[in-house]
Design an enzyme around this catalytic site. Structure first.
Site, PDB file in Angstrom:
ATOM      1  N   SER A 194       0.794  -1.175   0.004  1.00  0.00           N
ATOM      2  CA  SER A 194       0.117  -0.164   0.007  1.00  0.00           C
ATOM      3  C   SER A 194       0.940   1.231   0.158  1.00  0.00           C
ATOM      4  CB  SER A 194      -0.816   0.086   1.225  1.00  0.00           C
ATOM      5  OG  SER A 194      -0.135   0.251   2.515  1.00  0.00           O
ATOM      6  N   LYS A 195       0.210   2.180  -0.570  1.00  0.00           N
ATOM      7  CA  LYS A 195       0.957   3.445  -0.677  1.00  0.00           C
ATOM      8  C   LYS A 195       1.618   3.898   0.815  1.00  0.00           C
ATOM      9  CE  LYS A 195      -2.711   6.553  -1.386  1.00  0.00           C
ATOM     10  NZ  LYS A 195      -3.521   7.256  -2.390  1.00  0.00           N
ATOM     11  N   ARG A 196       0.890   3.620   1.769  1.00  0.00           N
ATOM     12  CA  ARG A 196       1.258   4.210   2.913  1.00  0.00           C
ATOM     13  C   ARG A 196       2.809   3.543   3.263  1.00  0.00           C
ATOM     14  NH1 ARG A 196      -3.219   5.909   6.586  1.00  0.00           N
ATOM     15  NH2 ARG A 196      -4.120   7.240   5.141  1.00  0.00           N
ATOM     16  N   ARG A 220       7.288  11.021   2.516  1.00  0.00           N
ATOM     17  CA  ARG A 220       7.536   9.860   3.091  1.00  0.00           C
ATOM     18  C   ARG A 220       8.701   9.450   3.685  1.00  0.00           C
ATOM     19  NH1 ARG A 220       5.124   7.248  -0.483  1.00  0.00           N
ATOM     20  NH2 ARG A 220       2.999   8.046  -0.266  1.00  0.00           N
TER      21      ARG A 220
END
Ligand code: GLU
Length: 500
Positions: A255-257, A471
């Site tokens: 997931s992009k998290r 991030r």
């Protein structure tokens, strides 16, 4: 099966950029088609009119082209089974929904969203699986006609048996048993006349003569509904093949998290498309000779869908980069390398986007490269000390970076006005001065405390690289703990609500 020639499709919903899982699905469909001398189609599943955009569709097709996958039929190239965009096929679905009503396999449902919300809450309280309780399933044709005459709106739902089990056949697994009572009486046609994914998908797979449905594992739980629809229509169902989900290194769902997932990001950091295709192939099976580097043609020649391993393939960016390095060193001569660099970012289209920002800030032409280096970089080389030199403390900085990142993840209009509004909204919410809050964002994006305007830079770098760098900075500074993240998510909902 209606056709003996293999026909497969990649059916993206254009609600955002193309993701790694989607590319893997597209690639495996493509390989399967080519291996069997069949057709590979693209179908755009844009029945969710609120979330689908034409810009996303174009971006998805552009990414697929960049990857070197060519399709035989699709929205841009046409073909005998078009249109290939579901929003242009509305009338077809309505006819089929009516047919199911006629056959007694579907019913009109007049339940309001209030009632359905209440039902869902009660089911949750009683620890029951969520789903429609069948209230309208027994209405007579006259009752339905009366309520329509009174102007009541209805959706069409499918009947689903309440007893027994559906055995979902799958090319990679033994049949998967799913109890019918777990399967919801799915809405097939919404009150605005648009089909749900399930109806449109089954009708189109049939009309487009799809022989094999190759898609992600997340669709297994929907497959009983699809199998039932094929039975109701008295059509042969295609063969199903559900691919295992790609995973992060900690085995959680990709997931992009945790990892950037959009193809644009990998393109921007300088991954070559052939290396990416090769890597996605490598994640699914091993070549008979054990070689890890192979071409698309070698993949086609050796592809055997039944050899795909089910063990949660881990998407490992380090391994992808290693393979990319092999392509750069082993497969490109000097001239090709130069050409690839030009196509990638060393071209005037790209450079001219930031030259005006640089021109005002240099004395010597040789000052340009150091100042603009971050426009060509992937993740800047930053450490916690680089962030230490500003007015906000670590917890505030970590919260700020997290909120800005989330806010920008929801941004669909990537221009200065919107990016600025997002950043400012977070700053205002946290009571921070713009200058103070921009300092850590500056370091995160440009890798240094002084450079060109950071908001302009973010616009040029684009959403994927910008988010990737934020991030990365968050990991360097120290991301909020799981517990803090939960609290922050609530706080974030407030800013989101107030901005939208
Ligand atoms: N539109 C669906 C998606 O976005 C397609 C699923 C399928 O292949 O059936 O993944």
């Amino acid at each position: 099966m209606t056709s003996s020639r293999v026909r497969v499709r990649f059916a993206p919903s254009p609600t955002g950029p193309l993701h790694m899982g989607g590319v893997r699905t597209a690639l495996y469909n493509y390989l399967f088609a080519k291996k069997h001398g069949g057709d590979f189609l693209i179908r755009i599943e844009d029945t969710d009119q609120v979330r689908s955009t034409r810009a996303s569709e174009e971006a998805i097709l552009k990414s697929l082209r960049w990857l070197g996958l060519e399709w035989d039929q699709g929205p841009d190239v046409g073909g005998p089974h078009g249109p290939y965009r579901q929003s242009e096929r509305g009338d077809i679905y309505r006819g089929y929904a009516d047919l199911l009503i006629e056959k007694g396999h579907a019913f009109h449902c007049f339940c309001t969203s209030d009632r359905l919300d209440r039902l869902r809450r009660e089911q949750k309280l009683n620890s029951q699986p969520p789903g429609y309780d069948g209230l309208c399933s027994g209405l007579s044709a006259t009752e339905v006609a009366d309520r329509h005459a009174k102007g009541e709106a209805s959706v069409i739902r499918m009947h689903v048996p309440r007893e027994g089990t559906c055995n979902v056949p799958d090319m990679l697994r033994d049949p998967i048993a799913i109890d019918w009572k777990q399967v919801d009486m799915q809405v097939l046609l919404k009150s605005d006349g648009m089909p749900s994914y399930h109806l449109a998908n089954v009708v189109d797979d049939h009309l487009m003569e799809i022989t094999h449905v190759i898609r992600g594992e997340e669709w297994i739980s929907s497959t009983p509904k699809h199998i039932l629809l094929y039975q109701y229509f008295e059509w042969d169902a295609p063969t199903f093949c559900h691919l295992p989900l790609l995973r992060n290194a900690d085995k959680s769902k990709l997931s992009k998290r945790k990892n950037p997932t959009s193809i644009d990001y990998y393109q921007r950091i300088g991954i070559l498309p052939e290396a990416l295709m090769n890597y996605l192939g490598m994640m699914g099976w091993t070549m008979p000779n054990g070689e890890e580097k192979f071409t698309l043609q070698e993949m086609i020649d050796n592809f055997d869908i039944t050899r795909i391993s089910l063990g949660g393939p881990v998407f490992d960016v380090a391994k992808l980069s290693w393979l990319n390095g092999r392509y750069i060193r082993e497969s490109l001569d000097n001239q090709q390398f130069g050409q690839r660099l030009q196509e990638w970012a060393f071209n005037s289209d790209y450079i001219s986007q930031f030259l005006p920002m640089v021109q005002d800030r240099v004395e010597l032409l040789s000052d340009v490269a150091p100042l603009a280096a971050f426009f060509f970089a992937g993740m800047p080389d930053v450490s916690a000390e680089d962030f230490a030199n500003n007015r906000i403390d670590q917890p505030t900085m970590s919260k700020l970076l997290q909120l800005v990142l989330w806010k920008l993840e929801t941004e669909r209009n990537w221009d200065k006005e919107h990016v600025m509004a997002d950043v400012k909204a977070v700053g205002d919410h946290m009571g921070l001065k713009l200058k103070d809050m921009l300092a850590p964002i500056f370091v995160a994006i440009t890798g240094s405390p002084r450079s060109v305007s950071v908001l302009d830079a973010m616009v040029v770098l684009g959403p994927d690289l910008t988010r990737g760098r934020l991030r990365h900075a968050l990991n360097v500074v120290g991301a909020p703990s799981k517990k803090q993240q939960k609290e922050l998510e609530k706080e974030f909902q407030q800013i989101a609500a107030f901005l939208d």
